[in-house]
Design an enzyme around this catalytic site. Structure first.
Site, PDB file in Angstrom:
ATOM      1  N   SER A   1      -3.384   4.846   7.080  1.00  0.00           N
ATOM      2  CA  SER A   1      -2.937   4.328   5.786  1.00  0.00           C
ATOM      3  C   SER A   1      -4.126   4.130   4.850  1.00  0.00           C
ATOM      4  O   SER A   1      -4.079   4.505   3.673  1.00  0.00           O
ATOM      5  CB  SER A   1      -2.186   3.014   5.969  1.00  0.00           C
ATOM      6  OG  SER A   1      -1.025   3.209   6.741  1.00  0.00           O
TER       7      SER A   1
ATOM      8  N   TYR B   1      11.388   6.506   4.465  1.00  0.00           N
ATOM      9  CA  TYR B   1      12.401   6.746   3.429  1.00  0.00           C
ATOM     10  C   TYR B   1      13.780   6.443   4.005  1.00  0.00           C
ATOM     11  O   TYR B   1      14.360   5.419   3.702  1.00  0.00           O
ATOM     12  CB  TYR B   1      12.343   8.166   2.838  1.00  0.00           C
ATOM     13  CG  TYR B   1      13.193   8.283   1.581  1.00  0.00           C
ATOM     14  CD1 TYR B   1      12.729   7.790   0.366  1.00  0.00           C
ATOM     15  CD2 TYR B   1      14.454   8.852   1.615  1.00  0.00           C
ATOM     16  CE1 TYR B   1      13.502   7.858  -0.788  1.00  0.00           C
ATOM     17  CE2 TYR B   1      15.241   8.934   0.481  1.00  0.00           C
ATOM     18  CZ  TYR B   1      14.775   8.432  -0.717  1.00  0.00           C
ATOM     19  OH  TYR B   1      15.546   8.496  -1.846  1.00  0.00           O
TER      20      TYR B   1
ATOM     21  N   TYR C   1       2.475   3.992  15.676  1.00  0.00           N
ATOM     22  CA  TYR C   1       1.934   3.227  14.551  1.00  0.00           C
ATOM     23  C   TYR C   1       3.085   2.485  13.890  1.00  0.00           C
ATOM     24  O   TYR C   1       3.911   3.085  13.209  1.00  0.00           O
ATOM     25  CB  TYR C   1       1.241   4.182  13.576  1.00  0.00           C
ATOM     26  CG  TYR C   1       0.590   3.541  12.369  1.00  0.00           C
ATOM     27  CD1 TYR C   1       0.369   2.169  12.278  1.00  0.00           C
ATOM     28  CD2 TYR C   1       0.158   4.333  11.304  1.00  0.00           C
ATOM     29  CE1 TYR C   1      -0.243   1.606  11.175  1.00  0.00           C
ATOM     30  CE2 TYR C   1      -0.456   3.783  10.193  1.00  0.00           C
ATOM     31  CZ  TYR C   1      -0.652   2.423  10.129  1.00  0.00           C
ATOM     32  OH  TYR C   1      -1.257   1.858   9.029  1.00  0.00           O
TER      33      TYR C   1
ATOM     34  N   LYS D   1      -0.327   0.686  17.545  1.00  0.00           N
ATOM     35  CA  LYS D   1      -1.000  -0.146  16.558  1.00  0.00           C
ATOM     36  C   LYS D   1       0.054  -0.978  15.853  1.00  0.00           C
ATOM     37  O   LYS D   1       1.023  -0.437  15.305  1.00  0.00           O
ATOM     38  CB  LYS D   1      -1.757   0.698  15.536  1.00  0.00           C
ATOM     39  CG  LYS D   1      -2.425  -0.149  14.448  1.00  0.00           C
ATOM     40  CD  LYS D   1      -3.019   0.682  13.328  1.00  0.00           C
ATOM     41  CE  LYS D   1      -3.589  -0.234  12.240  1.00  0.00           C
ATOM     42  NZ  LYS D   1      -4.091   0.515  11.059  1.00  0.00           N
TER      43      LYS D   1
END
Length: 299
Positions: A43, A106, A132, A161
């Site tokens: 990110s 989305y 993640y 994570k």
């Protein structure tokens, strides 16, 4: 992988193109400080802003440049499973330690759809895959039951994570998955969770401030291993204060990019990719103050 693993920013030139040489120098700085690995194109690395071709061009220079000096994870997830698989296979050939894969965003996914996505990606690889979980950006948490099933059924799914606000989720995943499935690892993300997560059994931290002030995270991690409470307290307080960076701008990686420049590339142009620009002078001033205070304490 264990320890402090910075999720590096992707540095751009004034035209908004990836600046390969500056990225190499930034990674050298992190390696020289002793980080235990890096995440590329997470990110913080702006993975949604680059085409598949741009990602490949970046990675085919950066991974060989790192040259096994430290382990490398690459963020390869996205909304198109075939592209995730293609990029994951690409970094596997380049020698990455593993891939860090975010769930599709989305549309929300059912548990069956979520499982299928990770099952297909992991099944295409021989290297490790790390889940993640970042629900504030994807709009959906990876359900605990899905994490458990993936960990139990797929050998190369090796960890997760957890970029979550609550320590409760981290504790639960450690209790219900990491403590029950051999060789499954949990990594905290927010800086203020580093201490609690380590004490409870997390394998490491992939936290924002380690990108520009790695020594604070590294010193805290080392103090925890050494059970040095005085140093644990000192560095934990420092790292908690650094949490303010996440509230300075809606696109939090911009503050991290500013901080990297203020730390190691002073007075050099900061590249942005429209529309994710920054013209707020006070933000630069705040970051300059943070670096001046904390780098001064730690250098």
């Amino acid at each position: 992988m264990k320890g402090i693993i910075p999720p590096v920013v992707t540095l751009l030139d004034e035209l908004g193109q990836i600046d390969m040489e500056k990225n190499k120098r930034a990674i050298d700085k992190l390696i020289s400080h002793g980080v235990h690995g890096v995440v590329l194109l997470g990110s913080s690395g702006e993975f949604p802003h680059f085409s598949l071709e741009e990602k490949q061009q970046y990675l085919e220079q950066i991974i060989p440049y790192i040259d096994n000096r430290i382990p490398v994870l690459v963020g390869t997830g996205g909304t198109v499973m075939e592209e995730t698989i293609e990029l994951s296979k690409f970094v596997q050939e380049l020698g990455a330690e593993g891939v860090l894969v975010v769930n599709p965003y989305y549309w929300n996914l059912s548990d069956e759809q979520m499982y299928t996505y990770f099952y297909e990606v992991a099944g295409s690889l021989s290297i490790d895959l790390y889940l993640y979980n970042i629900p504030q950006l994807t709009g959906q948490e990876i359900p605990l039951e899905v994490v458990k099933q993936l960990a139990e059924n797929i050998q190369n799914i090796r960890g997760i994570k957890e970029t979550v606000a609550s320590m409760t989720r981290i504790r639960t995943v450690i209790d219900e998955v990491a403590n029950k499935v051999n060789n499954f690892h949990v990594y905290s993300a927010f800086d203020e969770h580093l201490l609690d997560a380590q004490l409870y059994g997390a394998s490491g931290s992939i936290n924002g401030s380690s990108v520009f002030l790695p020594e604070i995270s590294l010193n805290l991690y080392e103090a925890i291993q050494n059970e040095d409470f005085t140093e644990v307290k000192r560095h934990h307080i420092l790292i908690c204060k650094l949490m303010e960076i996440y509230s300075l701008h809606p696109s939090f990686y911009l503050t991290m990019k500013l901080a990297v420049h203020e730390r190691w590339f002073v007075n050099q142009a900061i590249g942005y990719r429209k529309p994710f620009i920054n013209s707020e002078a006070h933000l630069s001033d705040t970051i300059k103050s943070v670096i001046s205070e904390y780098a001064g304490n730690e250098d």
